[in-house]
Design an enzyme around this catalytic site. Structure first.
Site, PDB file in Angstrom:
ATOM      1  N   GLY A  69       0.840  -1.311  -0.023  1.00  0.00           N
ATOM      2  CA  GLY A  69      -0.134  -0.052  -0.005  1.00  0.00           C
ATOM      3  C   GLY A  69       0.738   1.256   0.190  1.00  0.00           C
ATOM      4  N   LYS A 126       3.087 -10.924  -4.059  1.00  0.00           N
ATOM      5  CA  LYS A 126       4.021  -9.685  -3.262  1.00  0.00           C
ATOM      6  C   LYS A 126       5.558 -10.048  -3.143  1.00  0.00           C
ATOM      7  CE  LYS A 126       0.048  -7.329  -1.422  1.00  0.00           C
ATOM      8  NZ  LYS A 126      -0.808  -6.931  -0.142  1.00  0.00           N
TER       9      LYS A 126
END
Length: 430
Positions: A136, A207
């Protein structure tokens, strides 16, 4: 060359993140222009369907023709916030072909098609930025790509999924079971209606692939990442960790082998000591611990998801891409020169916590210990409790390979005195 006209931006997707990007582009327009050196204009917003009121987005900019928007030829930067593989892949490639740079938050696409996307960007002299794809709002990828470009990263260890961290945190703090904690996460909006991507580790694995590729200058795909989720974690596992002075976290771990000739990438639950910085990461927050040869240990912490935090990362990339457009340069592309192979999970070496249900009678402990010894797995500590003919045997090992531990567990299952292997969990962060 100095540009006099506004830089035009196409926004693909106007969901939770896209809406916030559009809003911030409007409210921060003057600041963005000052930082870039030219105005930034939202030239079009592609959505799946019309008719929905999108606050802050002029209706005349909204279209369902995403392909037509990216092919206009006057678009400088495309912000891809659709997610998934298609049509995102096709749209990004079209953007490159028509002269636009791309900012994306699409971790799944990058983990699966990263090399091809980087090659397309290079072919068309365009930028590909993706800070928002991992953790994020936390500035993480840019430090790895740029700030640590002169260093040697040996390990990346992190909590990169807020949903699972919230669930495990609730299990730790309240004693709740997995199902109860998941229900609370869903009620608070931390878990999707279908939480599979989060709780089974797919999100974190994508990720991890991105992080490993950047950290080790090698191509690491989603299929290279060993993945385990948290659905089998029980309240007993969490309590067992607490007795060891540990807590349970879903970790993404990317490591360079000791001989430097290969790397590993994995996502799985693990016990980490309460003294480790990651142990204190609560609720839905993310944190990534980077170990570099010269810089030492670095920790990046913050909100790992949400519309506004993720929009912050997207806008940071937008500024970089627009500056490059204005000045005629390019940002960093793919760095895969090291070409280090990814070793199989069986070669990973760490410690383990094994909980066995065994018969409560003399000789059982010695019998189990012999199995560990036969497979070259050294025991660190043993704890045994028993009642009414049944006993619980908890073994913590010294460092051993995953393959050796797996063979040990299979051999233990075949013992008549072992009624079941209640849990096996890795111990990390020491």
């Amino acid at each position: 060359m100095v540009r006099t006209r506004p830089l035009k931006v196409a926004l693909l997707g106007c969901g939770v993140v896209g809406t916030q990007v559009a809003r911030l582009m409007t409210t921060h327009a003057d600041d963005l222009a000052a930082r870039i050196g030219a105005p930034v204009e939202l030239a079009g917003v592609a959505v799946r369907r019309l008719g929905k009121d999108r606050e802050g987005v002029p209706p005349e900019l909204v279209t369902t023709d995403a392909a037509g928007l990216v092919a206009r030829g006057d678009i400088d930067v495309v912000l891809e916030l659709i997610g998934g593989i298609e049509p995102a892949r096709t749209l990004i490639n079209s953007a490159f072909e028509h002269g636009a740079s791309v900012v994306t938050a699409n971790k799944a696409l990058l983990a699966q098609e990263g090399p091809a996307l980087h090659a397309a960007a290079e072919k068309h002299a365009a930028d590909l930025y993706f800070e928002a794809s991992v953790a994020g709002a936390i500035p993480l990828l840019r430090p790895l790509r740029e700030s640590l470009a002169g260093d040697k990263v040996n390990r990346v260890l992190g909590i990169v999924n807020g949903t699972t961290n919230f669930i495990l945190d609730r299990m730790e703090s309240t004693g709740a079971g997995y199902g109860e904690a998941l229900q609370e996460a869903s009620a608070l909006g931390y878990a999707e209606a279908d939480p599979t991507a989060d709780v089974e580790g797919f999100d974190a694995a994508a990720k991890a692939a991105i992080l490993a590729g950047i950290a080790f200058h090698s191509r690491v795909g989603l299929d290279d990442v060993h993945r385990e989720g948290i659905t089998e974690i029980t309240a007993a596992d969490v309590a067992g960790a607490r007795q060891m002075g540990c807590t349970v976290k879903l970790l993404a771990i990317c490591e360079r082998a000791e001989d430097g000739r290969s790397v590993t990438a994995r996502v799985h639950p693990a016990m980490i000591p309460l003294s480790h910085p990651l142990a204190g990461v609560r609720e839905a927050y993310n944190a990534v611990f980077v170990e570099a040869e010269a810089a030492g240990r670095l920790m990046f912490y913050g909100p790992g998801a949400g519309g506004v935090p993720t929009a912050s990362a997207v806008l940071g990339d937008l500024v970089a891409a627009c500056r490059n457009k204005r000045g005629g340069g390019l940002g960093p592309g793919e760095s895969a020169y090291a070409r280090l192979p990814v070793s199989p999970m069986g070669e990973v070496v760490t410690r383990y916590h094994i909980s066995l249900d065994v018969a409560d009678k003399p000789g059982v402990l010695a019998q189990c210990a012999m199995v560990f010894a036969d497979h070259g797995v050294s025991i660190d500590t043993v704890r045994q409790t028993g009642k009414d003919g049944e006993a619980k045997l908890v073994v913590v090992t010294h460092r051993a390979s995953d393959a050796a531990l797996g063979a040990t567990v299979e051999a233990l299952r075949r013992l008549d005195t072992v009624h079941g292997v209640a849990s096996t969990m890795r111990v990390e962060g020491e």
